[in-house]
Scaffold this motif. Structure first.
Motif, PDB file in Angstrom:
ATOM      1  N   SER A  87     -63.502  39.277  40.631  1.00  0.00           N
ATOM      2  CA  SER A  87     -64.340  39.528  41.809  1.00  0.00           C
ATOM      3  C   SER A  87     -63.924  40.807  42.510  1.00  0.00           C
ATOM      4  CB  SER A  87     -64.228  38.361  42.807  1.00  0.00           C
ATOM      5  OG  SER A  87     -64.521  37.123  42.199  1.00  0.00           O
ATOM      6  N   VAL A  88     -64.911  41.465  43.091  1.00  0.00           N
ATOM      7  CA  VAL A  88     -64.666  42.558  44.038  1.00  0.00           C
ATOM      8  C   VAL A  88     -64.722  41.932  45.429  1.00  0.00           C
ATOM      9  CG1 VAL A  88     -65.450  44.784  44.916  1.00  0.00           C
ATOM     10  CG2 VAL A  88     -65.737  44.228  42.490  1.00  0.00           C
ATOM     11  N   VAL A  89     -63.648  42.068  46.202  1.00  0.00           N
ATOM     12  CA  VAL A  89     -63.556  41.380  47.491  1.00  0.00           C
ATOM     13  C   VAL A  89     -63.256  42.373  48.601  1.00  0.00           C
ATOM     14  CG1 VAL A  89     -62.762  39.259  46.381  1.00  0.00           C
ATOM     15  CG2 VAL A  89     -61.080  40.871  47.260  1.00  0.00           C
ATOM     16  N   TYR A  90     -63.662  41.989  49.808  1.00  0.00           N
ATOM     17  CA  TYR A  90     -63.332  42.784  50.994  1.00  0.00           C
ATOM     18  C   TYR A  90     -63.365  41.865  52.212  1.00  0.00           C
ATOM     19  CZ  TYR A  90     -68.467  42.914  51.242  1.00  0.00           C
ATOM     20  OH  TYR A  90     -69.803  42.574  51.268  1.00  0.00           O
ATOM     21  N   PRO A  91     -62.645  42.228  53.276  1.00  0.00           N
ATOM     22  CA  PRO A  91     -62.609  41.371  54.466  1.00  0.00           C
ATOM     23  C   PRO A  91     -63.973  41.264  55.114  1.00  0.00           C
ATOM     24  CG  PRO A  91     -60.811  42.960  54.504  1.00  0.00           C
ATOM     25  CD  PRO A  91     -61.736  43.379  53.405  1.00  0.00           C
ATOM     26  N   HIS A  92     -64.246  40.104  55.652  1.00  0.00           N
ATOM     27  CA  HIS A  92     -65.512  39.895  56.353  1.00  0.00           C
ATOM     28  C   HIS A  92     -65.581  40.816  57.564  1.00  0.00           C
ATOM     29  CE1 HIS A  92     -68.527  38.003  58.947  1.00  0.00           C
ATOM     30  NE2 HIS A  92     -69.035  37.514  57.840  1.00  0.00           N
ATOM     31  N   ALA A  93     -66.677  41.504  57.708  1.00  0.00           N
ATOM     32  CA  ALA A  93     -66.872  42.399  58.860  1.00  0.00           C
ATOM     33  C   ALA A  93     -68.356  42.493  59.158  1.00  0.00           C
ATOM     34  CB  ALA A  93     -66.307  43.796  58.571  1.00  0.00           C
ATOM     35  N   ARG A  94     -68.670  42.557  60.430  1.00  0.00           N
ATOM     36  CA  ARG A  94     -70.084  42.638  60.817  1.00  0.00           C
ATOM     37  C   ARG A  94     -70.698  43.940  60.323  1.00  0.00           C
ATOM     38  NH1 ARG A  94     -72.745  44.716  65.148  1.00  0.00           N
ATOM     39  NH2 ARG A  94     -70.775  45.384  66.072  1.00  0.00           N
ATOM     40  N   GLY A 137     -54.047  46.370  55.577  1.00  0.00           N
ATOM     41  CA  GLY A 137     -54.972  47.473  55.830  1.00  0.00           C
ATOM     42  C   GLY A 137     -55.709  47.968  54.604  1.00  0.00           C
ATOM     43  N   ILE A 138     -56.151  47.044  53.742  1.00  0.00           N
ATOM     44  CA  ILE A 138     -56.821  47.412  52.495  1.00  0.00           C
ATOM     45  C   ILE A 138     -58.310  47.126  52.610  1.00  0.00           C
ATOM     46  CG2 ILE A 138     -57.007  46.843  50.042  1.00  0.00           C
ATOM     47  CD1 ILE A 138     -53.980  46.361  50.101  1.00  0.00           C
ATOM     48  N   ASP A 139     -59.118  48.054  52.159  1.00  0.00           N
ATOM     49  CA  ASP A 139     -60.574  47.936  52.288  1.00  0.00           C
ATOM     50  C   ASP A 139     -61.184  47.031  51.223  1.00  0.00           C
ATOM     51  OD1 ASP A 139     -60.961  49.881  54.477  1.00  0.00           O
ATOM     52  OD2 ASP A 139     -60.222  51.327  53.004  1.00  0.00           O
ATOM     53  N   VAL A 140     -60.776  47.237  49.974  1.00  0.00           N
ATOM     54  CA  VAL A 140     -61.401  46.534  48.853  1.00  0.00           C
ATOM     55  C   VAL A 140     -60.323  46.083  47.875  1.00  0.00           C
ATOM     56  CG1 VAL A 140     -63.072  46.688  46.958  1.00  0.00           C
ATOM     57  CG2 VAL A 140     -63.477  47.965  49.078  1.00  0.00           C
ATOM     58  N   GLY A 141     -60.468  44.861  47.365  1.00  0.00           N
ATOM     59  CA  GLY A 141     -59.540  44.364  46.358  1.00  0.00           C
ATOM     60  C   GLY A 141     -60.287  43.888  45.127  1.00  0.00           C
ATOM     61  N   ILE A 142     -59.625  43.964  43.988  1.00  0.00           N
ATOM     62  CA  ILE A 142     -60.137  43.383  42.752  1.00  0.00           C
ATOM     63  C   ILE A 142     -59.255  42.174  42.458  1.00  0.00           C
ATOM     64  CG2 ILE A 142     -60.798  43.788  40.373  1.00  0.00           C
ATOM     65  CD1 ILE A 142     -62.111  45.678  42.457  1.00  0.00           C
ATOM     66  N   ARG A 143     -59.863  41.002  42.393  1.00  0.00           N
ATOM     67  CA  ARG A 143     -59.106  39.765  42.211  1.00  0.00           C
ATOM     68  C   ARG A 143     -59.477  39.099  40.888  1.00  0.00           C
ATOM     69  NH1 ARG A 143     -57.464  37.637  47.358  1.00  0.00           N
ATOM     70  NH2 ARG A 143     -56.265  39.337  48.298  1.00  0.00           N
ATOM     71  N   ILE A 144     -58.455  38.572  40.216  1.00  0.00           N
ATOM     72  CA  ILE A 144     -58.655  37.767  39.016  1.00  0.00           C
ATOM     73  C   ILE A 144     -58.196  36.349  39.336  1.00  0.00           C
ATOM     74  CG2 ILE A 144     -58.015  37.422  36.599  1.00  0.00           C
ATOM     75  CD1 ILE A 144     -57.565  40.411  36.372  1.00  0.00           C
ATOM     76  N   GLY A 145     -59.104  35.400  39.250  1.00  0.00           N
ATOM     77  CA  GLY A 145     -58.769  34.018  39.561  1.00  0.00           C
ATOM     78  C   GLY A 145     -59.569  33.488  40.726  1.00  0.00           C
ATOM     79  N   ALA A 146     -59.406  32.204  40.995  1.00  0.00           N
ATOM     80  CA  ALA A 146     -60.132  31.562  42.088  1.00  0.00           C
ATOM     81  C   ALA A 146     -59.681  32.124  43.425  1.00  0.00           C
ATOM     82  CB  ALA A 146     -59.899  30.052  42.048  1.00  0.00           C
ATOM     83  N   LEU A 147     -60.626  32.264  44.345  1.00  0.00           N
ATOM     84  CA  LEU A 147     -60.327  32.802  45.669  1.00  0.00           C
ATOM     85  C   LEU A 147     -60.085  31.656  46.641  1.00  0.00           C
ATOM     86  CD1 LEU A 147     -63.050  35.591  45.842  1.00  0.00           C
ATOM     87  CD2 LEU A 147     -60.653  35.837  45.204  1.00  0.00           C
ATOM     88  N   SER A 165     -67.086  60.120  53.744  1.00  0.00           N
ATOM     89  CA  SER A 165     -65.796  60.700  54.108  1.00  0.00           C
ATOM     90  C   SER A 165     -64.885  59.604  54.646  1.00  0.00           C
ATOM     91  CB  SER A 165     -65.981  61.798  55.160  1.00  0.00           C
ATOM     92  OG  SER A 165     -66.495  61.244  56.364  1.00  0.00           O
ATOM     93  N   GLY A 166     -63.641  59.986  54.882  1.00  0.00           N
ATOM     94  CA  GLY A 166     -62.670  59.048  55.435  1.00  0.00           C
ATOM     95  C   GLY A 166     -61.712  58.540  54.378  1.00  0.00           C
ATOM     96  N   GLN A 167     -60.883  57.562  54.786  1.00  0.00           N
ATOM     97  CA  GLN A 167     -59.855  56.992  53.919  1.00  0.00           C
ATOM     98  C   GLN A 167     -60.327  55.669  53.330  1.00  0.00           C
ATOM     99  OE1 GLN A 167     -56.330  58.069  53.302  1.00  0.00           O
ATOM    100  NE2 GLN A 167     -56.745  56.561  51.700  1.00  0.00           N
ATOM    101  N   LEU A 168     -60.166  55.515  52.024  1.00  0.00           N
ATOM    102  CA  LEU A 168     -60.504  54.288  51.319  1.00  0.00           C
ATOM    103  C   LEU A 168     -59.236  53.774  50.645  1.00  0.00           C
ATOM    104  CD1 LEU A 168     -62.953  52.481  50.402  1.00  0.00           C
ATOM    105  CD2 LEU A 168     -63.045  53.915  48.355  1.00  0.00           C
ATOM    106  N   THR A 169     -58.906  52.508  50.884  1.00  0.00           N
ATOM    107  CA  THR A 169     -57.713  51.911  50.281  1.00  0.00           C
ATOM    108  C   THR A 169     -58.129  50.726  49.425  1.00  0.00           C
ATOM    109  OG1 THR A 169     -56.399  52.565  52.210  1.00  0.00           O
ATOM    110  CG2 THR A 169     -55.426  50.957  50.719  1.00  0.00           C
TER     111      THR A 169
END
Length: 293
Positions: A267-274, A138-148, A91-95
């Motif tokens: 790549s599927v990317v997301y912010p570093h979090a514990r 405030g985005i949870d997950v990103g899809i990136r094309i190219g070098a990070l 449940s909850g909000q996914l961005t």
């Protein structure tokens, strides 16, 4: 003062960009949001936002505190979500964010299938042809094309896409195939208005070089440029996923494959979090499988 509620209010203000928008999102009144923010700033002894009659912006202290609040609230969210996950409920909000065309073609269908499995979830899919700062927006997950370049992101590679020069059978009929990128100098090439400035990039024996191209047509969006190429109006330069269907159907043919640049990673990317909320962790795994190339 309810410190957790105040922190959540602060994060909402930062995400929505205004006090009134935060009030609407929280289902609260504007005076209540103003009082909560004032009480939090008084408790901390710092100003979190610079406010004028027209805009609101985080202070330096506010930016640092925002990251801490996100981590703390994510940890609490994780603890609650873990309990629900045991019962098989997310449940909850996914961005989520992705490039426009790639998002339309691949990400949106995968998101739709994911949402059909989890009817307690809410999801926002934001499609942009720009690099989005996941933390700031405030985005949870990103899809990136190219070098990070952002080392604060966790990245899971799912494949790669090629930058290809293609043409329709009608364009190629009755003429020799280009043997070298310089052969495009005299060809009719379909332009795409971007930062490349009319130069197409190639590689030869590890050396990167550009070729200035010109033609009768220019577009500021990929889809009509692809259509023009299929219609026989010239050579085009596209990412492989943008023309996959036309390649498979024979409506476009690759040329100069020996000079293509190194493929770009997806790549599927997301912010570093514990601790990640269960919905984010499960969604990341879902997208890794859905986008595997």
């Amino acid at each position: 003062m309810d410190k957790l509620k105040a922190m959540a209010t602060f994060v909402r203000i930062a995400d929505d960009g205004s006090l009134s928008a935060a009030a609407r999102s929280l289902g609260s009144s504007l005076p209540a949001v103003v009082r909560t923010l004032a009480a939090l700033e008084a408790e901390l002894g710092v100003r979190l936002f610079n406010r004028t009659t027209r805009r609101i912006a985080l202070t330096e202290e506010g930016r640092h505190y925002l990251a801490s609040c996100r981590n703390l609230l994510a940890s609490l969210d994780e603890a609650e979500a873990a309990l629900k996950e045991e019962a098989g409920e997310l449940s909850g909000q996914l961005t989520v964010t992705a490039p426009v065309l790639f998002g339309q073609m691949y990400v949106a269908p995968a998101v739709n299938r994911f949402m059909l499995r989890h009817d307690q979830l809410r999801c926002r899919l934001l499609l942009f042809d720009r690099v989005v700062n996941l933390l700031e927006e405030g985005i949870d997950v990103g899809i990136r094309i190219g070098a990070l370049e952002d080392s604060t992101l966790i990245a899971h590679p799912v494949g790669a896409v090629r930058r290809m020069v293609v043409a329709s059978p009608d364009t190629l009929r009755g003429r020799p195939l280009p043997a070298h990128p310089k052969d495009l100098l005299q060809a009719d090439c379909i332009g795409f208005l971007s930062g490349s400035g009319g130069w197409w990039r190639f590689e030869d024996k590890g050396r990167s070089f550009g070729v200035p191209v010109k033609g009768r047509l220019e577009f500021n969006h990929v889809a009509p440029a692809v259509d023009a190429c299929v219609a026989g109006l010239g050579f085009g330069c596209f990412l492989s996923y943008q023309i996959a269907g036309h390649l498979a159907a024979g409506r476009l043919q690759p040329v100069l494959e020996d000079f293509e640049p190194t493929p770009r990673p997806v790549s599927v990317v997301y912010p570093h979090a514990r601790l990640l909320p269960a919905r984010v962790r499960v969604f990341v795994e879902w997208m890794r499988e859905a986008l595997a190339m």
